[in-house]
Design a protein around this motif. Structure first.
Motif, mmCIF file in Angstrom:
data_model
loop_
_atom_site.group_PDB
_atom_site.id
_atom_site.type_symbol
_atom_site.label_atom_id
_atom_site.label_comp_id
_atom_site.label_asym_id
_atom_site.label_seq_id
_atom_site.Cartn_x
_atom_site.Cartn_y
_atom_site.Cartn_z
ATOM 1 N N MET A 1 0.829 -1.205 0.000
ATOM 2 C CA MET A 1 0.000 0.000 0.000
ATOM 3 C C MET A 1 0.866 1.260 0.000
ATOM 4 S SD MET A 1 -3.185 -0.983 2.446
ATOM 5 C CE MET A 1 -4.151 0.436 1.983
ATOM 6 N N GLY A 2 1.980 1.218 0.713
ATOM 7 C CA GLY A 2 2.889 2.366 0.715
ATOM 8 C C GLY A 2 3.475 2.616 -0.656
ATOM 9 N N ILE A 3 3.867 1.553 -1.336
ATOM 10 C CA ILE A 3 4.392 1.693 -2.702
ATOM 11 C C ILE A 3 3.318 2.249 -3.622
ATOM 12 C CG2 ILE A 3 5.189 0.381 -4.705
ATOM 13 C CD1 ILE A 3 6.723 -1.411 -2.731
ATOM 14 N N ARG A 4 2.077 1.804 -3.423
ATOM 15 C CA ARG A 4 0.965 2.293 -4.254
ATOM 16 C C ARG A 4 0.754 3.791 -4.049
ATOM 17 N NH1 ARG A 4 -1.511 4.300 -7.457
ATOM 18 N NH2 ARG A 4 -3.685 4.018 -7.977
ATOM 19 N N TYR A 5 0.872 4.268 -2.811
ATOM 20 C CA TYR A 5 0.710 5.700 -2.546
ATOM 21 C C TYR A 5 1.892 6.514 -3.065
ATOM 22 C CZ TYR A 5 -3.584 5.689 0.164
ATOM 23 O OH TYR A 5 -4.894 5.612 0.541
ATOM 24 N N LEU A 6 3.081 5.927 -3.090
ATOM 25 C CA LEU A 6 4.253 6.663 -3.551
ATOM 26 C C LEU A 6 4.343 6.749 -5.073
ATOM 27 C CD1 LEU A 6 6.992 5.372 -1.095
ATOM 28 C CD2 LEU A 6 5.939 7.631 -1.151
ATOM 29 N N THR A 7 3.783 5.777 -5.757
ATOM 30 C CA THR A 7 3.866 5.765 -7.223
ATOM 31 C C THR A 7 2.512 6.127 -7.812
ATOM 32 O OG1 THR A 7 3.306 3.427 -7.335
ATOM 33 C CG2 THR A 7 5.634 3.978 -7.204
ATOM 34 N N GLY A 8 2.535 6.991 -8.759
ATOM 35 C CA GLY A 8 1.322 7.324 -9.486
ATOM 36 C C GLY A 8 0.386 8.228 -8.717
ATOM 37 N N PRO A 9 -0.823 8.380 -9.236
ATOM 38 C CA PRO A 9 -1.796 9.261 -8.578
ATOM 39 C C PRO A 9 -2.291 8.640 -7.263
ATOM 40 C CG PRO A 9 -2.803 8.129 -10.425
ATOM 41 C CD PRO A 9 -1.339 7.793 -10.464
ATOM 42 N N ASP A 10 -2.778 9.504 -6.368
ATOM 43 C CA ASP A 10 -3.285 9.023 -5.086
ATOM 44 C C ASP A 10 -4.501 8.129 -5.298
ATOM 45 O OD1 ASP A 10 -1.380 10.367 -3.685
ATOM 46 O OD2 ASP A 10 -2.639 12.103 -3.228
ATOM 47 N N PRO A 11 -4.477 6.940 -4.709
ATOM 48 C CA PRO A 11 -5.646 6.059 -4.848
ATOM 49 C C PRO A 11 -6.807 6.569 -3.996
ATOM 50 C CG PRO A 11 -3.968 5.025 -3.505
ATOM 51 C CD PRO A 11 -3.382 6.295 -4.009
ATOM 52 N N ASP A 12 -7.983 6.180 -4.357
ATOM 53 C CA ASP A 12 -9.184 6.603 -3.644
ATOM 54 C C ASP A 12 -9.271 5.872 -2.305
ATOM 55 O OD1 ASP A 12 -11.577 7.798 -3.106
ATOM 56 O OD2 ASP A 12 -12.760 6.496 -4.418
ATOM 57 N N ALA A 13 -9.552 6.600 -1.233
ATOM 58 C CA ALA A 13 -9.648 6.007 0.103
ATOM 59 C C ALA A 13 -10.830 5.041 0.204
ATOM 60 C CB ALA A 13 -9.779 7.103 1.143
ATOM 61 N N VAL A 14 -11.866 5.263 -0.606
ATOM 62 C CA VAL A 14 -13.025 4.371 -0.602
ATOM 63 C C VAL A 14 -12.632 2.977 -1.099
ATOM 64 C CG1 VAL A 14 -15.346 4.039 -1.568
ATOM 65 C CG2 VAL A 14 -14.590 6.316 -0.898
ATOM 66 N N VAL A 15 -11.637 2.910 -1.938
ATOM 67 C CA VAL A 15 -11.156 1.623 -2.444
ATOM 68 C C VAL A 15 -10.091 1.038 -1.515
ATOM 69 C CG1 VAL A 15 -9.947 0.523 -4.366
ATOM 70 C CG2 VAL A 15 -11.664 2.271 -4.822
ATOM 71 N N MET A 16 -9.214 1.880 -0.998
ATOM 72 C CA MET A 16 -8.087 1.385 -0.210
ATOM 73 C C MET A 16 -8.496 0.904 1.184
ATOM 74 S SD MET A 16 -5.652 1.384 -2.267
ATOM 75 C CE MET A 16 -4.108 1.243 -1.424
ATOM 76 N N ALA A 17 -9.483 1.520 1.817
ATOM 77 C CA ALA A 17 -9.899 1.108 3.161
ATOM 78 C C ALA A 17 -10.449 -0.320 3.172
ATOM 79 C CB ALA A 17 -10.905 2.100 3.731
ATOM 80 N N PRO A 18 -11.373 -0.681 2.277
ATOM 81 C CA PRO A 18 -11.829 -2.076 2.257
ATOM 82 C C PRO A 18 -10.716 -3.049 1.841
ATOM 83 C CG PRO A 18 -13.383 -0.703 1.080
ATOM 84 C CD PRO A 18 -12.201 0.149 1.394
ATOM 85 N N LEU A 19 -9.814 -2.582 0.996
ATOM 86 C CA LEU A 19 -8.689 -3.420 0.604
ATOM 87 C C LEU A 19 -7.794 -3.717 1.810
ATOM 88 C CD1 LEU A 19 -7.324 -4.741 -1.868
ATOM 89 C CD2 LEU A 19 -5.962 -2.674 -2.068
ATOM 90 N N LEU A 20 -7.564 -2.708 2.647
ATOM 91 C CA LEU A 20 -6.778 -2.886 3.857
ATOM 92 C C LEU A 20 -7.467 -3.847 4.823
ATOM 93 C CD1 LEU A 20 -4.436 -2.102 5.756
ATOM 94 C CD2 LEU A 20 -5.866 -0.207 6.526
#
Length: 72
Positions: free
Chosen positions: A34-53
């Protein structure tokens, strides 16, 4: 004179081995991913990342429970 390697004064200790903590391993990989995802590219949507976490942590807990049950 050089000391004889066969009469070493230090007694050999048995090697300590511990089992893999699957919960820690998988949770760490999840947070690194998840940290790599936030560091690379555009910011992911929190609505998608919270359930993924939450789903990823649930999966890690499920694997940890299975591993503990298999070890017994």
């Amino acid at each position: 004179m050089l000391p004889d390697p066969h009469t070493d004064s230090r007694a050999e200790r048995p090697r300590r081995v511990h089992r893999t903590s699957w919960m820690c391993l998988l949770s760490g990989l999840l947070f690194i991913g998840m940290g790599i995802r936030y560091l690379t590219g555009p910011d992911p949507d929190a609505v998608v990342m919270a359930p993924l976490l939450v789903g990823g942590l649930g999966f890690a807990a499920f694997i940890a429970i299975l591993a503990k049950a298999i070890r017994r």
